[in-house]
Design an enzyme around this catalytic site. Sequence first.
Site, PDB file in Angstrom:
ATOM      1  CD  GLU A  94       3.503   9.221  -4.687  1.00 58.97           C
ATOM      2  OE1 GLU A  94       3.538   8.151  -3.831  1.00 58.97           O
ATOM      3  OE2 GLU A  94       3.217  10.259  -4.560  1.00 58.97           O
ATOM      4  CB  CYS A 107       3.830  -0.556  -3.223  1.00 60.21           C
ATOM      5  SG  CYS A 107       2.271   0.014  -2.731  1.00 60.21           S
ATOM      6  CB  CYS A 114      -8.632   7.012  -4.634  1.00 64.78           C
ATOM      7  SG  CYS A 114      -9.639   5.559  -3.765  1.00 64.78           S
ATOM      8  CB  CYS A 118      -9.705   7.018   3.485  1.00 57.86           C
ATOM      9  SG  CYS A 118     -10.671   5.217   2.777  1.00 57.86           S
ATOM     10  CB  CYS A 121      -6.166   8.216   2.203  1.00 57.01           C
ATOM     11  SG  CYS A 121      -5.409   7.810   0.593  1.00 57.01           S
ATOM     12  N   GLY A 161      -5.249   4.389  -5.211  1.00 61.25           N
ATOM     13  CA  GLY A 161      -6.513   3.876  -6.147  1.00 61.25           C
ATOM     14  C   GLY A 161      -7.153   2.763  -5.301  1.00 61.25           C
ATOM     15  CD  GLU A 162     -10.758  -0.594  -3.172  1.00 62.49           C
ATOM     16  OE1 GLU A 162     -10.223  -0.201  -2.356  1.00 62.49           O
ATOM     17  OE2 GLU A 162     -11.051  -1.948  -3.481  1.00 62.49           O
ATOM     18  CB  CYS A 335       1.072   6.166  -0.078  1.00 66.98           C
ATOM     19  SG  CYS A 335       0.156   5.746  -1.448  1.00 66.98           S
TER      20      CYS A 335
END
Length: 355
Positions: A94, A107, A114, A118, A121, A161-162, A335
């Site tokens: 996305e 963004c 990921c 968390c 999320c 993602g990180e 998100c």
Amino acid sequence: MDKNGDLRSCNLEELTEVAAELGEKPFRGRQLFEWVHGKQVRSFDEMTNLSLSFRQKLAENFQVSGVREVAKQVSAGGDTAKYLFALPDGHVIESVWMKYRHGNSVCISSQVGCRMGCTFCASTLTGLERNLTAGEMLSQVYEIQRETGERVSHVIVMGMGEPLDNYDNLLKFIRLLSEQKGIGISQRNITVSTCGLTEQMRRLMEEHLQITLAVSLHAPNDAIRRETMPVANKYSIEEIFQACREYFETTGRRITFEYSMIRGINDREEHARELAERCKGLNCHINLIPLNEVKERNCLRSEASDIEKFKIMLEKYGRNVTIRREMGSDIDAACGQLRKQFLNQTDKKPEEVKL
Ligand code: SAH
């Protein structure tokens, strides 16, 4: 050279090597750069100042792969659009476009899924599938600029993602994105958000970039942070603050702290006080984010009045704080939700799915 032969992941040096490999003069590398990153073309046919034989050789050995739009949701006010893009291997990611008075922001995602886990999320629900290449990160910006017909001025790496877990590709992406002869987005208009991987934060400060680093804090102390962020078991808040202080001293760039407000978890006034104390002496800005509720998760958004009280408390201590403006809230399922909806129809290919 990118192992998949994707020219969008190549910088000038690598494109010059590509030209040389195919028996062309070095200046052809500059021309390739101009087409791939300056004009952001999607096919070799568009590279009209290159000979037909060179273009054929390019097409036999390389791709300009990019991302393909699968779905798009536009907010009622028209100031936000969410894109679901398919990658060449069928994975979906996305990206979000936001129109502000000061320009247009995109963004982007930095990974498929990921692995940070968390608990509030949506992006971590399926774990990490793979890293995105520099070209795939760039393509999200290139395609959105092409599709909207409006110049993108700001890029934030805050999607799925990180980013610091995909360090090398991220760095290459930032350098290509801010290249004058490419799409030319000023580093000052690029923000990278991390959950606080301190080794990579230190590595990043040594690159002396002019980007903004945003750190996802979401708690004033380790005990609360560990309730929602597994990564907090590896890095303490004190270590993160130390890395932030060094980051500011090395780069001169003010740190942004992101603080998603979760009802009953991190939203009391005493938490604001503790956070304010921690930030003492650090040049930082705190961004309060009303939680986007994810239906697979059981975290709830804080009451608006609690968010306001939290902000006032931080201000009392002289901290810089804003509440994130909610844009396009009609499409602003958290998100990662658009992708989730897509994945729930797993037997279908990207082109068959209607969202
Ligand atoms: N991995 C990076 C980028 C993640 S997304 C990071 O952790 O910073 C950008 C921000 O949105 C992060 O601060 C993340 O914690 C936050 N976020 C994720 N899911 C959210 C949700 N459902 N509601 C509000 N903020 C959320």
